[in-house]
Design a protein around this motif. Structure first.
Motif, PDB file in Angstrom:
ATOM      1  N   GLN A  21       3.725 -12.591  -1.141  1.00 20.74           N
ATOM      2  CA  GLN A  21       4.223 -11.279  -1.570  1.00 20.74           C
ATOM      3  C   GLN A  21       3.280 -10.180  -1.086  1.00 20.74           C
ATOM      4  OE1 GLN A  21       6.964 -10.351  -3.252  1.00 20.74           O
ATOM      5  NE2 GLN A  21       6.509  -8.668  -4.619  1.00 20.74           N
ATOM      6  N   ARG A  22       1.974 -10.400  -1.251  1.00 20.95           N
ATOM      7  CA  ARG A  22       0.981  -9.414  -0.812  1.00 20.95           C
ATOM      8  C   ARG A  22       1.068  -9.207   0.704  1.00 20.95           C
ATOM      9  NH1 ARG A  22      -3.798 -11.506  -2.728  1.00 20.95           N
ATOM     10  NH2 ARG A  22      -3.887 -12.768  -0.864  1.00 20.95           N
ATOM     11  N   ALA A  23       1.167 -10.280   1.468  1.00 22.08           N
ATOM     12  CA  ALA A  23       1.275 -10.169   2.932  1.00 22.08           C
ATOM     13  C   ALA A  23       2.527  -9.400   3.326  1.00 22.08           C
ATOM     14  CB  ALA A  23       1.281 -11.559   3.564  1.00 22.08           C
ATOM     15  N   LEU A  24       3.620  -9.644   2.633  1.00 24.34           N
ATOM     16  CA  LEU A  24       4.872  -8.945   2.910  1.00 24.34           C
ATOM     17  C   LEU A  24       4.736  -7.455   2.624  1.00 24.34           C
ATOM     18  CD1 LEU A  24       7.838  -9.093   3.717  1.00 24.34           C
ATOM     19  CD2 LEU A  24       8.366  -9.665   1.334  1.00 24.34           C
ATOM     20  N   LEU A  25       4.115  -7.100   1.501  1.00 23.99           N
ATOM     21  CA  LEU A  25       3.910  -5.697   1.158  1.00 23.99           C
ATOM     22  C   LEU A  25       2.999  -5.001   2.164  1.00 23.99           C
ATOM     23  CD1 LEU A  25       3.572  -5.992  -2.700  1.00 23.99           C
ATOM     24  CD2 LEU A  25       5.345  -4.725  -1.468  1.00 23.99           C
ATOM     25  N   ILE A  26       1.953  -5.679   2.588  1.00 26.45           N
ATOM     26  CA  ILE A  26       1.038  -5.094   3.569  1.00 26.45           C
ATOM     27  C   ILE A  26       1.767  -4.864   4.896  1.00 26.45           C
ATOM     28  CG2 ILE A  26      -1.019  -5.555   4.972  1.00 26.45           C
ATOM     29  CD1 ILE A  26      -2.186  -6.914   2.404  1.00 26.45           C
TER      30      ILE A  26
END
Length: 152
Positions: A21-26
């Motif tokens: 999720q964090r990688a997608l948001l970044i």
């Protein structure tokens, strides 16, 4: 030659990893699809959990897919995805000698990561990877992102 294909399928998986999720948001932020100030970033990442609900993930994908430049996400994700975003499996995949071995490993463990889907590998005039997602929201963008993540 690698041929990537997808088929739509309906099942439900309840969570995805927080690191994905964090990688997608970044990636979405880097592609200028989402803009966050410092307070928003702190709220998003300050209370890290191991898993993120599928409801939250679906909302994020819907938001990204509705953006007029949604296709920019795939390139940004390819540039910014790191094996660490997939945890221990990501490191194992990155250590494989070639894409074929990595896909075979991913086939065995894919059911335990991500927001659902199955992978089928076959060899007909090259390597063919069929991805059957289990989600309904923003399928095309998600499939493209998953496939580029696998290849990256």
């Amino acid at each position: 030659m690698v041929i990537l294909r997808h088929r739509w399928h309906e099942l439900s998986i309840s969570t995805v990893s927080f690191s994905f999720q964090r990688a997608l948001l970044i990636a979405a932020h880097e592609a200028k699809l989402l803009q966050f100030d410092d307070a928003t970033w702190q709220r998003r990442f300050g209370a890290a959990t191991e898993r993120v609900s599928l409801e939250e993930q679906n909302h994020l994908w819907r938001t990204l897919a509705e953006h007029p430049r949604a296709d920019a996400l795939v390139g940004a994700f390819a540039e910014h995805i790191d094996p660490a975003e997939l945890g221990e499996l990501g490191y194992a995949l990155a250590s494989c000698p070639n894409l074929g071995y990595a896909i075979e490993l991913l086939q065995r463990y894919h059911a335990f990561i991500g927001d659902g889907g199955s992978l089928h590998l076959s060899q007909n005039n090259g390597l063919q990877l069929d991805y059957v997602p289990h989600y309904q929201e923003a399928q095309q963008l998600r499939v493209q992102t998953v496939l580029i993540c696998i290849v990256a």
